[in-house]
Design a protein around this motif. Structure first.
Motif, PDB file in Angstrom:
ATOM      1  N   LYS A 197       0.832  -1.209   0.000  1.00  0.00           N
ATOM      2  CA  LYS A 197       0.000   0.000   0.000  1.00  0.00           C
ATOM      3  C   LYS A 197       0.868   1.261   0.000  1.00  0.00           C
ATOM      4  O   LYS A 197       0.623   2.203  -0.746  1.00  0.00           O
ATOM      5  CB  LYS A 197      -0.933  -0.002   1.216  1.00  0.00           C
ATOM      6  N   ARG A 198       1.891   1.239   0.821  1.00  0.00           N
ATOM      7  CA  ARG A 198       2.785   2.404   0.920  1.00  0.00           C
ATOM      8  C   ARG A 198       3.466   2.686  -0.423  1.00  0.00           C
ATOM      9  O   ARG A 198       3.545   3.827  -0.879  1.00  0.00           O
ATOM     10  CB  ARG A 198       3.841   2.115   2.007  1.00  0.00           C
ATOM     11  N   LEU A 199       3.955   1.639  -1.068  1.00  0.00           N
ATOM     12  CA  LEU A 199       4.660   1.851  -2.334  1.00  0.00           C
ATOM     13  C   LEU A 199       3.709   2.214  -3.468  1.00  0.00           C
ATOM     14  O   LEU A 199       4.053   3.019  -4.335  1.00  0.00           O
ATOM     15  CB  LEU A 199       5.488   0.610  -2.694  1.00  0.00           C
ATOM     16  N   VAL A 200       2.505   1.653  -3.457  1.00  0.00           N
ATOM     17  CA  VAL A 200       1.524   2.027  -4.482  1.00  0.00           C
ATOM     18  C   VAL A 200       1.155   3.500  -4.316  1.00  0.00           C
ATOM     19  O   VAL A 200       1.079   4.250  -5.285  1.00  0.00           O
ATOM     20  CB  VAL A 200       0.275   1.118  -4.429  1.00  0.00           C
ATOM     21  N   LYS A 201       0.951   3.929  -3.072  1.00  0.00           N
ATOM     22  CA  LYS A 201       0.653   5.348  -2.824  1.00  0.00           C
ATOM     23  C   LYS A 201       1.770   6.234  -3.356  1.00  0.00           C
ATOM     24  O   LYS A 201       1.538   7.274  -3.956  1.00  0.00           O
ATOM     25  CB  LYS A 201       0.513   5.603  -1.316  1.00  0.00           C
ATOM     26  N   LYS A 202       2.993   5.792  -3.126  1.00  0.00           N
ATOM     27  CA  LYS A 202       4.144   6.568  -3.598  1.00  0.00           C
ATOM     28  C   LYS A 202       4.133   6.664  -5.120  1.00  0.00           C
ATOM     29  O   LYS A 202       4.331   7.732  -5.697  1.00  0.00           O
ATOM     30  CB  LYS A 202       5.440   5.913  -3.090  1.00  0.00           C
ATOM     31  N   LEU A 203       3.856   5.549  -5.775  1.00  0.00           N
ATOM     32  CA  LEU A 203       3.791   5.575  -7.251  1.00  0.00           C
ATOM     33  C   LEU A 203       2.641   6.458  -7.726  1.00  0.00           C
ATOM     34  O   LEU A 203       2.766   7.161  -8.732  1.00  0.00           O
ATOM     35  CB  LEU A 203       3.609   4.153  -7.797  1.00  0.00           C
ATOM     36  N   GLN A 204       1.525   6.433  -7.017  1.00  0.00           N
ATOM     37  CA  GLN A 204       0.370   7.243  -7.426  1.00  0.00           C
ATOM     38  C   GLN A 204       0.663   8.740  -7.323  1.00  0.00           C
ATOM     39  O   GLN A 204       0.004   9.539  -7.975  1.00  0.00           O
ATOM     40  CB  GLN A 204      -0.857   6.911  -6.565  1.00  0.00           C
ATOM     41  N   SER A 205       1.637   9.086  -6.520  1.00  0.00           N
ATOM     42  CA  SER A 205       1.951  10.508  -6.362  1.00  0.00           C
ATOM     43  C   SER A 205       2.871  11.013  -7.472  1.00  0.00           C
ATOM     44  O   SER A 205       3.162  12.201  -7.554  1.00  0.00           O
ATOM     45  CB  SER A 205       2.626  10.734  -5.002  1.00  0.00           C
ATOM     46  N   LYS A 206       3.315  10.127  -8.340  1.00  0.00           N
ATOM     47  CA  LYS A 206       4.257  10.506  -9.404  1.00  0.00           C
ATOM     48  C   LYS A 206       3.512  10.867 -10.687  1.00  0.00           C
ATOM     49  O   LYS A 206       2.347  10.502 -10.868  1.00  0.00           O
ATOM     50  CB  LYS A 206       5.224   9.345  -9.703  1.00  0.00           C
ATOM     51  N   ASP A 207       4.216  11.545 -11.591  1.00  0.00           N
ATOM     52  CA  ASP A 207       3.625  11.898 -12.893  1.00  0.00           C
ATOM     53  C   ASP A 207       3.196  10.653 -13.652  1.00  0.00           C
ATOM     54  O   ASP A 207       2.211  10.656 -14.359  1.00  0.00           O
ATOM     55  CB  ASP A 207       4.655  12.636 -13.761  1.00  0.00           C
ATOM     56  N   ARG A 208       3.982   9.626 -13.517  1.00  0.00           N
ATOM     57  CA  ARG A 208       3.693   8.388 -14.250  1.00  0.00           C
ATOM     58  C   ARG A 208       3.116   7.344 -13.309  1.00  0.00           C
ATOM     59  O   ARG A 208       3.725   6.328 -13.031  1.00  0.00           O
ATOM     60  CB  ARG A 208       4.954   7.874 -14.914  1.00  0.00           C
ATOM     61  N   ALA A 209       1.940   7.630 -12.809  1.00  0.00           N
ATOM     62  CA  ALA A 209       1.285   6.697 -11.881  1.00  0.00           C
ATOM     63  C   ALA A 209       0.832   5.456 -12.635  1.00  0.00           C
ATOM     64  O   ALA A 209       0.458   5.539 -13.811  1.00  0.00           O
ATOM     65  CB  ALA A 209       0.085   7.389 -11.244  1.00  0.00           C
ATOM     66  N   PRO A 210       0.860   4.299 -11.995  1.00  0.00           N
ATOM     67  CA  PRO A 210       0.487   3.066 -12.707  1.00  0.00           C
ATOM     68  C   PRO A 210      -1.011   2.998 -13.037  1.00  0.00           C
ATOM     69  O   PRO A 210      -1.856   3.367 -12.231  1.00  0.00           O
ATOM     70  CB  PRO A 210       0.868   1.947 -11.732  1.00  0.00           C
ATOM     71  N   ASP A 211      -1.300   2.531 -14.248  1.00  0.00           N
ATOM     72  CA  ASP A 211      -2.682   2.239 -14.649  1.00  0.00           C
ATOM     73  C   ASP A 211      -3.042   0.828 -14.236  1.00  0.00           C
ATOM     74  O   ASP A 211      -4.208   0.526 -13.985  1.00  0.00           O
ATOM     75  CB  ASP A 211      -2.824   2.328 -16.179  1.00  0.00           C
TER      76      ASP A 211
END
Ligand code: SF4
Length: 115
Positions: free
Chosen positions: A59-73
């Motif tokens: 959850k922590r790492l997904v949140k981190k990725l979601q905060s980036k310009d290139r968030a995962p689809d």
């Protein structure tokens, strides 16, 4: 990269990562094979382990990725998290919960990577 490019992340099993450098997942993605065959234009934006049972840091790492310009689809649960009869893998006991948790963050989940 345009918005037409699917942003992909892969989460894999912490325990199995001790004996795995990620070759199977990464070559399947790069060669667009098996679970990535139909993905089209895509880029890998994350590749990380779960952090240990029961998916401690996902959850922590997904949140981190979601905060980036290139968030995962889409996030792929690596093949090592799923039961495989041929390779005698035991499936992750938390896989359903992990899938639900990622989907609750509005990210699509696909099961499997290279087999
Ligand atoms: S939670 Fe699942 S994927 Fe993570 S270490 Fe445990 S068995 Fe492996």
């Amino acid at each position: 990269m345009s918005d037409d490019v699917t942003k992909v992340a892969i989460v894999r099993c912490e325990r199995i990562s001790e004996a795995c450098a990620g070759y199977g997942c990464l070559t399947a993605f790069n060669d667009r094979r098996v679970k990535f065959e139909e993905i089209g234009d895509a880029e890998l934006v994350g590749f990380f382990t779960c952090g240990g049972c029961p998916g401690r840091r996902i959850k922590r790492l997904v949140k981190k990725l979601q905060s980036k310009d290139r968030a995962p689809d889409v996030i792929h649960l690596s093949s090592c998290m799923l039961y495989d009869e041929e390779q005698d893998y035991i499936s992750c006991p938390a896989v359903d919960e992990i899938e639900r948790m990622i989907e609750s963050m509005n990210i699509k989940v696909e099961r499997g990577t290279h087999h």
